[in-house]
Design a protein around this motif. Sequence first.
Motif, PDB file in Angstrom:
ATOM      1  N   VAL A   7       0.862  -1.189   0.000  1.00 51.52           N
ATOM      2  CA  VAL A   7       0.000   0.000   0.000  1.00 51.52           C
ATOM      3  C   VAL A   7       0.898   1.239   0.000  1.00 51.52           C
ATOM      4  CG1 VAL A   7      -2.023   1.073   1.028  1.00 51.52           C
ATOM      5  CG2 VAL A   7      -1.575  -1.348   1.454  1.00 51.52           C
ATOM      6  N   PRO A   8       1.259   1.755  -1.173  1.00 48.53           N
ATOM      7  CA  PRO A   8       2.208   2.880  -1.242  1.00 48.53           C
ATOM      8  C   PRO A   8       1.574   4.235  -0.937  1.00 48.53           C
ATOM      9  CG  PRO A   8       1.607   2.172  -3.450  1.00 48.53           C
ATOM     10  CD  PRO A   8       0.927   1.224  -2.505  1.00 48.53           C
ATOM     11  N   GLN A   9       0.834   4.281   0.153  1.00 48.46           N
ATOM     12  CA  GLN A   9       0.164   5.519   0.562  1.00 48.46           C
ATOM     13  C   GLN A   9       1.158   6.474   1.209  1.00 48.46           C
ATOM     14  OE1 GLN A   9      -3.812   5.664   2.654  1.00 48.46           O
ATOM     15  NE2 GLN A   9      -2.509   6.176   4.403  1.00 48.46           N
ATOM     16  N   TRP A  10       1.089   7.730   0.807  1.00 49.29           N
ATOM     17  CA  TRP A  10       1.907   8.779   1.406  1.00 49.29           C
ATOM     18  C   TRP A  10       1.043   9.884   2.009  1.00 49.29           C
ATOM     19  CZ3 TRP A  10       1.122  13.641  -0.613  1.00 49.29           C
ATOM     20  CH2 TRP A  10       0.483  13.687  -1.858  1.00 49.29           C
ATOM     21  N   VAL A  60      -6.917   9.343   1.848  1.00 50.85           N
ATOM     22  CA  VAL A  60      -6.679   8.301   2.855  1.00 50.85           C
ATOM     23  C   VAL A  60      -7.898   7.394   2.983  1.00 50.85           C
ATOM     24  CG1 VAL A  60      -6.146   7.869   5.278  1.00 50.85           C
ATOM     25  CG2 VAL A  60      -5.017   9.748   4.085  1.00 50.85           C
ATOM     26  N   LEU A  61      -9.091   7.986   2.939  1.00 51.61           N
ATOM     27  CA  LEU A  61     -10.313   7.189   3.033  1.00 51.61           C
ATOM     28  C   LEU A  61     -10.495   6.303   1.801  1.00 51.61           C
ATOM     29  CD1 LEU A  61     -12.655   9.872   4.594  1.00 51.61           C
ATOM     30  CD2 LEU A  61     -11.954   7.729   5.676  1.00 51.61           C
ATOM     31  N   ARG A  62     -10.125   6.809   0.641  1.00 51.14           N
ATOM     32  CA  ARG A  62     -10.205   5.983  -0.575  1.00 51.14           C
ATOM     33  C   ARG A  62      -9.283   4.778  -0.487  1.00 51.14           C
ATOM     34  NH1 ARG A  62      -9.289   9.468  -5.879  1.00 51.14           N
ATOM     35  NH2 ARG A  62      -9.166   7.348  -6.733  1.00 51.14           N
ATOM     36  N   PHE A 124      -2.962  11.788   9.439  1.00 48.64           N
ATOM     37  CA  PHE A 124      -3.655  10.618   9.973  1.00 48.64           C
ATOM     38  C   PHE A 124      -2.700   9.572  10.527  1.00 48.64           C
ATOM     39  CE2 PHE A 124      -5.883   6.482   9.485  1.00 48.64           C
ATOM     40  CZ  PHE A 124      -6.823   6.697  10.497  1.00 48.64           C
ATOM     41  N   HIS A 125      -1.456   9.542  10.034  1.00 45.78           N
ATOM     42  CA  HIS A 125      -0.561   8.511  10.569  1.00 45.78           C
ATOM     43  C   HIS A 125      -0.283   8.707  12.053  1.00 45.78           C
ATOM     44  CE1 HIS A 125       3.679  10.529   9.804  1.00 45.78           C
ATOM     45  NE2 HIS A 125       2.839  11.348  10.392  1.00 45.78           N
ATOM     46  N   GLY A 126      -0.553   9.898  12.582  1.00 40.84           N
ATOM     47  CA  GLY A 126      -0.422  10.144  14.011  1.00 40.84           C
ATOM     48  C   GLY A 126      -1.700   9.923  14.787  1.00 40.84           C
ATOM     49  N   MET A 127      -2.760   9.459  14.091  1.00 36.88           N
ATOM     50  CA  MET A 127      -4.059   9.231  14.731  1.00 36.88           C
ATOM     51  C   MET A 127      -4.555   7.800  14.559  1.00 36.88           C
ATOM     52  SD  MET A 127      -6.088  12.635  13.394  1.00 36.88           S
ATOM     53  CE  MET A 127      -5.181  14.096  12.887  1.00 36.88           C
ATOM     54  N   VAL A 128      -3.853   6.992  13.801  1.00 37.59           N
ATOM     55  CA  VAL A 128      -4.417   5.718  13.367  1.00 37.59           C
ATOM     56  C   VAL A 128      -4.679   4.766  14.520  1.00 37.59           C
ATOM     57  CG1 VAL A 128      -2.111   4.832  12.767  1.00 37.59           C
ATOM     58  CG2 VAL A 128      -4.142   3.771  11.780  1.00 37.59           C
ATOM     59  N   LEU A 129      -3.788   4.682  15.491  1.00 40.00           N
ATOM     60  CA  LEU A 129      -4.043   3.758  16.599  1.00 40.00           C
ATOM     61  C   LEU A 129      -5.245   4.227  17.417  1.00 40.00           C
ATOM     62  CD1 LEU A 129      -3.337   1.218  18.125  1.00 40.00           C
ATOM     63  CD2 LEU A 129      -1.649   2.521  19.443  1.00 40.00           C
ATOM     64  N   ARG A 130      -5.389   5.522  17.596  1.00 37.15           N
ATOM     65  CA  ARG A 130      -6.566   6.058  18.309  1.00 37.15           C
ATOM     66  C   ARG A 130      -7.846   5.636  17.584  1.00 37.15           C
ATOM     67  NH1 ARG A 130      -6.345  10.623  21.915  1.00 37.15           N
ATOM     68  NH2 ARG A 130      -8.433  10.962  22.774  1.00 37.15           N
ATOM     69  N   SER A 131      -7.817   5.626  16.250  1.00 40.18           N
ATOM     70  CA  SER A 131      -8.982   5.185  15.480  1.00 40.18           C
ATOM     71  C   SER A 131      -9.237   3.698  15.662  1.00 40.18           C
ATOM     72  CB  SER A 131      -8.787   5.512  13.996  1.00 40.18           C
ATOM     73  OG  SER A 131      -8.809   6.900  13.771  1.00 40.18           O
ATOM     74  N   ILE A 132      -8.176   2.902  15.639  1.00 38.43           N
ATOM     75  CA  ILE A 132      -8.314   1.454  15.832  1.00 38.43           C
ATOM     76  C   ILE A 132      -8.951   1.158  17.186  1.00 38.43           C
ATOM     77  CG2 ILE A 132      -6.968  -0.651  16.211  1.00 38.43           C
ATOM     78  CD1 ILE A 132      -4.999   0.463  14.062  1.00 38.43           C
ATOM     79  N   LEU A 133      -8.643   1.989  18.180  1.00 42.55           N
ATOM     80  CA  LEU A 133      -9.172   1.800  19.523  1.00 42.55           C
ATOM     81  C   LEU A 133     -10.567   2.398  19.695  1.00 42.55           C
ATOM     82  CD1 LEU A 133      -5.977   2.500  21.671  1.00 42.55           C
ATOM     83  CD2 LEU A 133      -6.743   0.366  20.639  1.00 42.55           C
ATOM     84  N   GLY A 134     -11.114   2.957  18.615  1.00 40.26           N
ATOM     85  CA  GLY A 134     -12.493   3.434  18.631  1.00 40.26           C
ATOM     86  C   GLY A 134     -12.682   4.850  19.096  1.00 40.26           C
ATOM     87  N   ASP A 135     -11.615   5.657  19.125  1.00 40.83           N
ATOM     88  CA  ASP A 135     -11.729   6.998  19.682  1.00 40.83           C
ATOM     89  C   ASP A 135     -11.054   8.046  18.799  1.00 40.83           C
ATOM     90  OD1 ASP A 135     -12.663   8.654  21.811  1.00 40.83           O
ATOM     91  OD2 ASP A 135     -10.611   8.838  22.545  1.00 40.83           O
ATOM     92  N   GLY A 136     -10.951   7.771  17.511  1.00 45.89           N
ATOM     93  CA  GLY A 136     -10.279   8.689  16.603  1.00 45.89           C
ATOM     94  C   GLY A 136     -11.240   9.594  15.872  1.00 45.89           C
TER      95      GLY A 136
END
Length: 277
Positions: A7-10, A60-62, A124-136
Amino acid sequence: MARFVIVPQWQGSGSDRAMRLATGAQRIAEDLPRAATEVVDVPLEAGSALETGVVRASSVLRVREALAATLGDSPVPVVTIGGDCGVELAAVEHAAIQHPGLAIVWFDAHADLNVPEESPSGAFHGMVLRSILGDGPRAFASRAVVPATRTVLAGTRSMDPGEEAFAAASGITVLPGDDASSDAVLSALRSTGATSVYVHVDLDVLDPSAVTAVNHPEPFGLSVPALLDTVRAIRAEFDLAGAGITEFAPDDSPTADAVAIGDDLTTILRLIGALRP
């Protein structure tokens, strides 16, 4: 493990050298078996925030949806190769659906626990774990939340104040720097009661002397042998639900240090080898 998804997302990165992450994903792909490797298309455009507070949110959503479609409902564990850490949202969702009750070990110099209101960069790379935990960020709500009490931050040594407060209140286990020994990580994972684990590795968890091609290096990181030993120990004791390797950002200019990049790629391939059964 025999399936790799590139996934070559930047667009999820906050670095001014974010485009190198696409190069990094492609360089890793060149060394993987073609028959077992798939590549997710990433938009060329940066994208817009869509009033989410997350820069480049539309792209990022796409990519999230494209990765989710690629992963499908296959029970086969996948090694997801980024790009930036934001690719892990869909990857962990897939693993959590296939393995209810899994734990996460998040090898990363940074906690990735920010929210838009507190993020210095809006990336978003600084928020991704917060999202995984349901609070992003609401637009990035996880479809398969993993509780903070089944999450281990390992090798983390740079946290913003809001991240520190969330980690302390949520029950996340934080093993900074040298505290992230193999024994400590295994003990923390055992305490979750989980039998399967998702292993996330942001390469900046390693000391800058051990890996050069990262955009956000932090001193006093893990050594390569220490990381490999811990990953092998996790594999020996737990079922691997999936894994991600992210944030490889090599310079592809004519003046780049080819030897250093080659050394980094060797380290990455050793890590992939440690993740395989």
